[in-house]
Design a protein around this motif. Structure first.
Motif, short mmCIF file in Angstrom:
data_model
loop_
_atom_site.label_atom_id
_atom_site.label_comp_id
_atom_site.label_asym_id
_atom_site.label_seq_id
_atom_site.Cartn_x
_atom_site.Cartn_y
_atom_site.Cartn_z
N VAL A 87 1.26 -0.78 0.48
CA VAL A 87 0.31 -0.17 -0.25
C VAL A 87 0.97 1.48 0.13
O VAL A 87 1.06 2.33 -0.75
N PHE A 89 3.50 1.81 -1.49
CA PHE A 89 4.13 2.17 -2.75
C PHE A 89 3.51 2.05 -3.08
O PHE A 89 3.43 3.12 -3.79
N GLY A 90 2.18 1.92 -3.45
CA GLY A 90 0.89 2.47 -4.05
C GLY A 90 0.78 2.86 -4.68
O GLY A 90 0.50 4.39 -4.94
N ILE A 91 0.80 4.13 -2.83
CA ILE A 91 0.04 5.81 -2.41
C ILE A 91 1.12 6.37 -2.86
O ILE A 91 0.94 7.38 -3.18
N LEU A 93 4.16 5.95 -5.18
CA LEU A 93 4.07 6.08 -6.61
C LEU A 93 3.88 7.21 -7.09
O LEU A 93 4.96 7.57 -8.13
N CYS B 402 4.88 -5.52 -6.74
CA CYS B 402 4.53 -3.96 -6.83
C CYS B 402 4.58 -3.26 -7.95
O CYS B 402 3.66 -2.90 -8.48
N PHE B 406 1.76 -2.69 -11.14
CA PHE B 406 1.92 -1.65 -11.39
C PHE B 406 1.81 -1.28 -12.66
O PHE B 406 0.86 -0.87 -13.86
N VAL B 412 -1.94 2.46 -10.74
CA VAL B 412 -1.76 2.26 -9.31
C VAL B 412 -3.01 1.34 -8.90
O VAL B 412 -2.85 0.43 -7.48
N VAL B 415 -2.14 -1.80 -7.84
CA VAL B 415 -1.06 -2.18 -6.90
C VAL B 415 -2.05 -2.40 -5.78
O VAL B 415 -1.89 -3.73 -4.87
N PHE B 416 -3.13 -1.62 -5.42
CA PHE B 416 -4.75 -2.35 -4.67
C PHE B 416 -4.96 -3.23 -4.52
O PHE B 416 -5.21 -4.18 -3.67
N VAL B 419 -3.26 -6.07 -3.19
CA VAL B 419 -2.71 -5.79 -1.59
C VAL B 419 -4.19 -6.59 -1.24
O VAL B 419 -3.61 -8.24 -0.79
#
Lengths: 151, 503
Positions: A87, A89-91, A93, B402, B406, B412, B415-416, B419
């Motif tokens: 998470v 990483f995702g936020i 990036l 990750c 992506f 993004v 990516v979530f 998760v």
């Protein structure tokens, strides 16, 4: 409660399946069902969800009646920190860039194991950043910025 | 025969292109690498690399992905024999007699037997794929919507029967997959289903982040809880590499039997490398004149399963290539890779893209040859990899998961999604629910829905057509028989025995 459920694993699996089925049924209320000849978009999902609910009930009942495997305890460190690393990483990036996102993921993820030494982790973050920038930014031309946007 | 030869030469022409040779090598090398490394398997690796394959031409992409799969079979056995650490599930069986051989100072011959048996099986399996795939694809072109639907039902039932653990749970997991597959825009009406208001979900949930979550992140979280034992290496006896006459005399026939068992089980829905190796070990023990010696370093107990897992890995490509049906989660990923390239999986792929299919088939044989060359001389190097500490490895896996998630859509959001499915997958592991049937349901669900809806329209809503068409009826009857068979107590015991052999 503990004593009445004989197979915790089956029981909880049943609950999970029923919950998933219910979520799809409730969420799909508005979808037109159509008829058997002309199935609407809601037909198959509703059918599948109903079957899943039945299967879930079978599992649940089996868990109540038959003695079965229990559930091993969850170890919270990896369970929380691994997803958190992704998470993070995702936020980050989009506005902090690839390098910072990798650093965040490495450091948060590394904490999933207790007593992580600092120096090897730092080396790992540097190495992985260099590799990723070379491979994904220059190699595969991923549309990301390497450094933070505001710099 | 002429067609057979011209097909193979077309395949050779494709597979022998320098870039494809390179990709084949990269795949085989990567496969060996993750096969040796415990804690990351071919599934997770392929999922993470899927986004990258998007940048490759279709043939190179599939050649590389296939290489990872069969390469992992080689790599997994190396550590199983030398360190009693099965790198992959399919090499669990090799820890029994293979490790015992190593303990007796015969590590070298054990590794050579494993590599040679695998290579033999790989060669035979390549020929089997080349022989059977076109015939099957030809038949499949005559399939109607009804036949297809019933065939997919059979495929899914097969996957359930072959899965280990509870049948009810496995069926339920298929339906979870089908439900997840229904997310997105409905093809017939254009209405968005179960998108929860996310515009990203209008195209459906992407398969790649799901696979990365379920097979990459979830496994990783579960692995982190296990106490890490430092591998104890057996370094003696590596000098004498070549097997003796006894090994050849006993291991040779075992490898042939393993190849047959593996090839047959690989084609079956739900089959593949794992089942093949377990079944072959059971066969070898049953027909042996000294079953009590199994587990003490008998060469048949190593050669058979090693041949079987490689043969099974390869023949499981047959239903995928000819019918567009994935028989296991790895094949589901291969189909995902094809779709990424804009190729609709199905029997038409064989006729429309012969170079792709035959290139991949021939590349398997080339890859197997490369693997023998990569493996035997470099065993010392591979063994060192066992020492790679998981505490560093898992961080790398997280980062690659990750970036992989992506990279598939440069979004993004994915990516979530990864998760979310990582957490979900971890819960599934805790509840002992296999994620593989979910992956199959996810891939097959939309295709089944399309066939069912079209079929019902054509038949005016009369479902009996599924039971009156001969092919469709046959598929459904076989599926029903399989389900009944699992329910029968005798087979249930047998199934348990086959899967628990290694415990």
């Amino acid at each position: 409660m503990e004593a009445t459920i004989k197979g915790k694993q089956d029981f909880l699996s049943g609950l999970l399946f029923i919950a998933i089925a219910l979520a799809f049924i409730v969420n799909g209320r508005g979808l037109p069902l159509g008829t058997a000849v002309n199935m609407g978009p809601g037909y198959i999902p509703l059918g599948a969800a109903l079957i899943l609910a039945v299967l879930g009930t079978v599992c649940l009942v089996r868990g109540l009646v038959h003695a079965g495997a229990g559930v091993e305890p969850v170890s919270w460190r990896p369970f929380l920190l691994v997803p958190l690393a992704v998470v993070a990483f995702g936020i980050s990036l989009d506005w902090l860039g690839l390098v910072a996102a990798i650093f965040l993921a490495v450091f948060v993820g590394r904490a999933a194991i207790p007593r992580a030494p600092l120096l090897p982790t730092l080396a790992l973050a540097v190495g992985l950043s260099a590799l990723s920038v070379a491979l994904f930014y220059y190699g595969f031309k991923l549309p990301v910025s390497v450094w933070p946007r505001f710099l | 025969m002429d067609a057979f030869l011209s097909n193979l030469s077309l395949g050779l022409a494709t597979a022998a292109q320098p870039f494809n040779l390179l990709m084949c090598f990269v795949g085989a090398l990567l496969g060996t690498f993750v096969g040796v490394l415990p804690g990351i398997g071919p599934l997770a690796t392929m999922a993470i690399l899927l986004p990258i394959t998007f940048y490759l031409p279709p043939d190179s992409a599939l050649i590389m992905l296939a290489g990872i799969y069969y390469g992992a079979q080689y790599g997994g056995s190396t550590t199983a024999i030398l360190a009693r650490l099965p790198g992959e599930t399919s090499s669990i069986v090799s820890t029994l007699d293979g490790y015992q051989m190593a303990m007796k100072g015969r590590a070298g011959p054990a590794l050579a037997v494993a590599a040679l048996a695998s290579f033999f099986a790989g060669t035979v399996a390549t020929l089997i794929v080349a022989l059977f795939a076109p015939a099957l694809a030809k038949v499949a072109l005559y399939f109607t919507d009804y036949d297809y639907f019933s065939l997919m039902v059979l495929g899914l039932v097969g996957a359930v029967v072959m899965a280990r653990g509870s049948v009810v749970k496995a069926i339920a997991m298929i339906f979870v997959g089908i439900l997840l597959g229904s997310v997105g825009t409905d093809v017939n009406t254009g209405i968005g289903r179960h998108t929860l208001g996310f515009p990203e979900l209008l195209d459906g949930i992407n398969f790649v982040p799901i696979a990365i979550g379920l097979f990459g992140l979830a496994d990783l979280m579960a692995n982190l809880e296990k106490p890490r034992e430092q591998a104890k290496l057996k370094s003696t006896g590596l000098r004498a590499l070549w097997p003796d006459r006894n090994d050849f005399r006993k291991g040779g026939p075992a490898a042939v039997r393993g190849t047959l068992v593996g090839s047959a089980l690989g084609i079956l829905p739900g089959g593949g490398a794992v089942l093949a190796s377990f079944a072959s070990y059971a066969v070898e023990r049953r027909i042996s004149s000294h079953p009590e010696k199994f587990g003490t370093g008998v060469v048949e107990g190593l050669a058979g399963p090693e041949a079987a897992n490689n043969a099974g890995a390869q023949t499981s490509f047959i239903p995928m290539l000819t019918l567009g049906l994935p028989s296991n989660a790895v094949m589901a990923l291969m189909i995902g890779a094809m779709m990424l390239q804009g190729i609709t999986p199905g029997p038409q792929v064989m006729t429309e893209r012969p170079a792709l299919v035959w290139g991949m088939i021939v590349s398997m044989w080339i890859g197997n040859l490369m693997l023998v060359v990569i493996n035997l001389p470099l065993i010392g190097l591979w063994v060192q990899l066992v020492r790679v500490r998981y505490e560093y490895l898992f961080v790398m896996i997280i980062v690659f998961c990750c970036i992989g998630a992506f990279g598939i859509n440069n979004s993004v959001f994915d990516v979530f999604v990864a998760v979310a499915f990582g957490v979900f997958g971890y819960v599934l592991i805790k509840l002992d629910c296999e994620p593989a049937p979910l992956a199959l349901g996810l891939i097959l669900g939309p295709m089944m829905e399309e066939n069912l809806r079209r079929g019902m329209q054509l038949s005016d809503g009369d479902p009996s057509v599924f039971f009156t068409r001969p092919l469709s009826l046959t598929f459904l009857l076989v599926a029903a028989a399989l389900l009944l068979a699992v329910a029968a107590p005798a087979i249930r015991r047998e199934r348990k025995e086959v899967f628990n052999e290694a415990d």
